[in-house]
Write an enzyme that holds these catalytic residues in place. Structure first.
Site, PDB file in Angstrom:
ATOM      1  N   TYR A 151     -29.007  91.298 -25.618  1.00  0.00           N
ATOM      2  CA  TYR A 151     -28.245  91.617 -26.834  1.00  0.00           C
ATOM      3  C   TYR A 151     -28.022  90.351 -27.664  1.00  0.00           C
ATOM      4  O   TYR A 151     -28.231  90.346 -28.885  1.00  0.00           O
ATOM      5  CB  TYR A 151     -26.911  92.247 -26.445  1.00  0.00           C
ATOM      6  CG  TYR A 151     -26.103  92.755 -27.614  1.00  0.00           C
ATOM      7  CD1 TYR A 151     -26.392  93.985 -28.195  1.00  0.00           C
ATOM      8  CD2 TYR A 151     -25.039  92.020 -28.121  1.00  0.00           C
ATOM      9  CE1 TYR A 151     -25.647  94.468 -29.258  1.00  0.00           C
ATOM     10  CE2 TYR A 151     -24.293  92.485 -29.187  1.00  0.00           C
ATOM     11  CZ  TYR A 151     -24.600  93.706 -29.747  1.00  0.00           C
ATOM     12  OH  TYR A 151     -23.855  94.170 -30.813  1.00  0.00           O
ATOM     13  N   LYS A 155     -29.387  89.504 -31.492  1.00  0.00           N
ATOM     14  CA  LYS A 155     -28.513  89.192 -32.626  1.00  0.00           C
ATOM     15  C   LYS A 155     -28.766  87.788 -33.175  1.00  0.00           C
ATOM     16  O   LYS A 155     -28.657  87.565 -34.389  1.00  0.00           O
ATOM     17  CB  LYS A 155     -27.043  89.355 -32.225  1.00  0.00           C
ATOM     18  CG  LYS A 155     -26.663  90.782 -31.830  1.00  0.00           C
ATOM     19  CD  LYS A 155     -27.038  91.799 -32.907  1.00  0.00           C
ATOM     20  CE  LYS A 155     -26.614  93.205 -32.520  1.00  0.00           C
ATOM     21  NZ  LYS A 155     -27.013  94.215 -33.530  1.00  0.00           N
TER      22      LYS A 155
END
Length: 250
Positions: A151, A155
């Protein structure tokens, strides 16, 4: 004086089945925008349209490059795009598999680039200015804890892609910005995290200067701003929404 000027604008929002994406779609519809809501789950789209009948649903999984591309190419020219669709895993960094990493990147990063390509290229073809908002997170700037490697990678890449897209599409008057919220208290994904870490809310509220976690409305407002004429000279920025926790940790 400039205003929001969102009425009548065509805006595509991905990941609208629940949480932030759903709230953003509804907020834009209430401002008079023609919202095209994309989700991979037909049932959640049905409930969204029932709540806000002016919204046009699109069933697609952004991790499927060609499927998504075909559906978006059939749409009219957009004035705005909100790339909100996202997933995460909770496997420790030393144990997460390549397949799980790819799955997260396919949705959170490559899916964003795919949607941005189709929407921006159509804007350019029709000579229309526009705004793209990428929903990033504070994990691109600070460690979020065990289990968030894919994740955080997605990002961090998304923030870099935001700047690159802004640079390359700026001459066509297409703005690209990211919104980077910390943990949002009232979304479905955060509920899972909070449930697995019962003391998390108490700890984060203590460490945050504003003494509370983020609510959905704290995020929809900035997104609306970046899509509006009020931000007509703002591009290539990453905008942290965290109550001050990153820069003023108690």
């Amino acid at each position: 004086m400039l205003g929001l000027n969102l009425a009548g604008k065509n805006i595509l929002v991905t990941g609208t089945g629940r949480g932030l994406g759903r709230a953003i779609a509804i907020a834009l519809a209430k401002h008079g925008s023609k919202v095209f809501a994309l989700s991979r789950t037909p049932s959640t789209l049905d409930s969204l349209v029932k709540e806000q009948p002016s919204i046009e649903p699109i069933v697609a999984d952004v991790s499927c490059w060609e499927e998504t591309r075909c559906k978006l190419e059939d749409l009219k020219t957009m004035d705005g795009l909100v790339n909100n669709a996202g997933i995460f895993t909770t496997d420790p960094a030393t144990m997460v598999t390549k397949e799980k990493i790819y799955k997260v990147l396919d949705t959170n990063l490559l899916g964003v680039i795919n949607c941005a390509q189709v929407v921006a290229n159509r804007m350019i073809k029709d000579g229309r200015p526009g705004s793209i908002v990428n929903m990033s997170g504070t994990t691109s700037l600070s460690c979020a804890g065990v289990g968030f490697l894919p994740y955080a990678m997605s990002k961090g890449g998304l923030d870099a892609a935001t700047r690159q897209l802004a640079f390359e599409r700026g001459p066509y008057n297409i703005r690209v910005n990211s919104v980077n919220p910390a943990l949002v208290k009232t979304t479905n994904s955060s509920a899972q995290i909070i449930e697995e870490n019962p003391k998390l809310v108490e700890q984060m509220e203590f460490k945050t200067p504003l003494k509370r976690l983020i609510e959905v409305d704290d995020v929809t407002g900035p997104v609306v701003y970046f899509l509006s004429d009020l931000s007509s000279m703002v591009t290539a920025t990453c905008n942290v929404i965290d109550g001050g926790i990153l820069n003023c940790m108690v």
